[in-house]
Design a protein around this motif. Structure first.
Motif, mmCIF file in Angstrom:
data_model
loop_
_atom_site.group_PDB
_atom_site.id
_atom_site.type_symbol
_atom_site.label_atom_id
_atom_site.label_comp_id
_atom_site.label_asym_id
_atom_site.label_seq_id
_atom_site.Cartn_x
_atom_site.Cartn_y
_atom_site.Cartn_z
ATOM 1 N N THR A 225 0.831 -1.203 0.000
ATOM 2 C CA THR A 225 0.000 0.000 0.000
ATOM 3 C C THR A 225 0.863 1.250 0.000
ATOM 4 O OG1 THR A 225 -1.937 -0.995 1.058
ATOM 5 C CG2 THR A 225 -1.613 1.361 1.398
ATOM 6 N N ASP A 228 2.664 1.512 -3.420
ATOM 7 C CA ASP A 228 1.705 1.875 -4.463
ATOM 8 C C ASP A 228 1.302 3.343 -4.346
ATOM 9 O OD1 ASP A 228 1.754 -0.691 -5.433
ATOM 10 O OD2 ASP A 228 -0.146 -1.305 -4.518
ATOM 11 N N ALA A 229 1.158 3.827 -3.110
ATOM 12 C CA ALA A 229 0.794 5.226 -2.905
ATOM 13 C C ALA A 229 1.889 6.156 -3.420
ATOM 14 C CB ALA A 229 0.527 5.485 -1.423
ATOM 15 N N GLU A 231 4.103 5.472 -5.824
ATOM 16 C CA GLU A 231 4.111 5.406 -7.287
ATOM 17 C C GLU A 231 2.909 6.124 -7.880
ATOM 18 O OE1 GLU A 231 4.448 1.251 -8.078
ATOM 19 O OE2 GLU A 231 6.587 1.177 -7.572
ATOM 20 N N SER A 232 1.755 6.050 -7.196
ATOM 21 C CA SER A 232 0.562 6.732 -7.694
ATOM 22 C C SER A 232 0.723 8.243 -7.642
ATOM 23 C CB SER A 232 -0.656 6.309 -6.855
ATOM 24 O OG SER A 232 -1.811 7.012 -7.260
ATOM 25 N N ARG A 233 1.350 8.749 -6.570
ATOM 26 C CA ARG A 233 1.489 10.200 -6.421
ATOM 27 C C ARG A 233 2.616 10.763 -7.267
ATOM 28 N NH1 ARG A 233 1.364 13.376 -0.680
ATOM 29 N NH2 ARG A 233 -0.564 12.140 -0.615
ATOM 30 N N TYR A 234 3.738 10.039 -7.352
ATOM 31 C CA TYR A 234 4.921 10.593 -7.999
ATOM 32 C C TYR A 234 5.297 9.919 -9.316
ATOM 33 C CZ TYR A 234 5.876 13.456 -3.905
ATOM 34 O OH TYR A 234 5.799 14.395 -2.911
ATOM 35 N N GLY A 235 4.742 8.761 -9.577
ATOM 36 C CA GLY A 235 5.045 8.069 -10.828
ATOM 37 C C GLY A 235 6.229 7.143 -10.744
ATOM 38 N N ASN A 236 7.242 7.508 -9.952
ATOM 39 C CA ASN A 236 8.421 6.664 -9.786
ATOM 40 C C ASN A 236 9.127 7.040 -8.483
ATOM 41 O OD1 ASN A 236 10.604 8.773 -10.403
ATOM 42 N ND2 ASN A 236 9.309 8.888 -12.234
ATOM 43 N N TYR A 240 9.891 10.699 -6.179
ATOM 44 C CA TYR A 240 9.486 10.710 -4.765
ATOM 45 C C TYR A 240 10.648 11.140 -3.877
ATOM 46 C CZ TYR A 240 8.590 8.687 -0.122
ATOM 47 O OH TYR A 240 8.465 8.484 1.237
#
Length: 261
Positions: A225, A228-229, A231-236, A240
C-alpha cells in the motif's frame, strides 16, 4: 531466477532485551551491491535493553538513535541508552487524522480484524508523505560523518518499516527487496508477539483479539500500500525521493558509496 535478499549472513546482533532488532547489512541492491554491515539498524523500542545489550551497542558502535514514537509512548517506555549515543525523537505518526485523534487512539476503535486492517492500511497510505521523521532520517544519513544509526518505533514494524523502505529505496533497492525486508519482521517479531499475546484473554477479548493480532503482524499488503501510494502520487521512486527528501541522482550516488559495498 530471482536474487536472494541477503547474499551473505548479516552481522549477528544478540540482544537479550531487544525487540525486532536487525542490521540491514547484507541487503542486496538492484545493481548487485549490498548494504555494509554495522551501519544501518532497525528495531522496536529499546526500553528493555540489559546492561550487556547497551555495552554491545556502544561497542559496535551505534552512535545515533532515531525514535519514531509519540511523546506518550516514549514517556511510558523510555529508551535505555548507552554511552556516547545521540538520541532524538521525531514522531512519525501522521499529525492529524479526521477527528484529531492519534493513530493509536483510533486503533482502539478497531473492534475486529477487518476494521483493524482498514485502519493499518490507511496508516501506510499516509506515512510516506510530508513526514518530518523520515526527513530527519535522511538528514542523518547525509551527515558528513557517517552515523551508525538505529531507527525504531514501538515494535519496529510500521513506522520503522516505512522508514527502512525509504532507506533501501534511496540506496537503490528494488520493490521486491523492500517487501522482503519488511516481511522479515514477521519472523523477527514472532517471539515477542507470542509473549505479548499470551498475556491477554483471547476468549474474553472476542473479535478485538483479531484486531490485536493484526496490529502485531507484518502484512505484505501494508507495505505494498505504501509503495503503491508513492508510485501513484509521484510516478516513480526517483521523483518521490527528490520531492520529499531533496535527494537527486547525485545525492543518492553519494549515499550508495557511503553505505554500499
Amino acid at each position: 531466477m530471482r536474487l536472494k535478499l541477503f547474499v551473505k549472513e548479516p552481522q549477528k546482533i544478540h540482544l537479550q532485551g531487544g525487540v525486532n532488532f536487525r542490521d540491514l547489512g547484507g541487503c542486496r541492491m538492484a545493481d548487485g551491491r549490498t548494504v555494509k554491515p554495522g551501519l544501518l539498524f532497525r528495531s522496536g523500542a529499546l526500553d528493555e535493553l540489559t546492561t550487556e545489550d547497551r555495552e554491545t551497542l556502544a561497542a559496535l558502535p551505534v552512535t545515533h538513535v532515531l525514535d519514531y514514537r509519540d511523546e506518550a509512548e516514549a514517556w511510558r517506555k523510555p529508551d535505555s541508552l548507552w554511552r556516547d549515543v545521540q538520541y532524538e525523537r521525531v514522531p512519525a505518526n501522521p499529525g492529524q487524522w479526521e477527528n484529531g485523534a492519534s493513530p493509536m487512539q483510533l486503533l482502539s476503535y478497531a473492534v475486529d480484524g477487518q476494521r483493524a486492517f482498514a485502519f493499518m492500511n490507511e496508516l501506510y497510505l499516509r506515512l510516506p508523505f510530508g513526514n518530518p521523521a523520515y526527513r530527519r532520517l535522511l538528514t542523518w544519513m547525509r551527515a558528513p560523518e557517517t552515523p551508525h544509526l538505529v531507527q525504531h518505533c514501538a515494535i519496529g514494524k510500521d513506522r520503522t518499516g516505512v522508514g527502512s523502505a525509504i532507506v533501501l529505496l534511496a540506496l537503490g533497492a528494488s520493490r521486491q527487496t523492500v517487501i522482503e525486508d519488511y516481511m522479515a519482521t514477521e519472523t523477527s517479531l514472532a517471539s515477542y508477539r507470542g509473549r505479548w499475546l499470551a498475556t491477554v484473554d483471547k476468549q474474553r477479548m472476542g473479535a478485538k483479539y483479531d484486531a490485536l493480532v493484526c496490529m502485531f503482524s507484518a502484512c505484505e499488503a501494508f507495505i505494498k500500500t505504501a509503495l503503491d501510494a508513492i508510485e501513484s502520487r509521484y510516478g516513480n521512486m526517483a521523483d518521490y525521493l527528490k520531492e520529499e527528501f531533496d535527494l537527486d541522482y547525485a545525492d543518492r550516488a553519494v549515499l550508495q558509496v557511503r553505505y554500499l559495498e
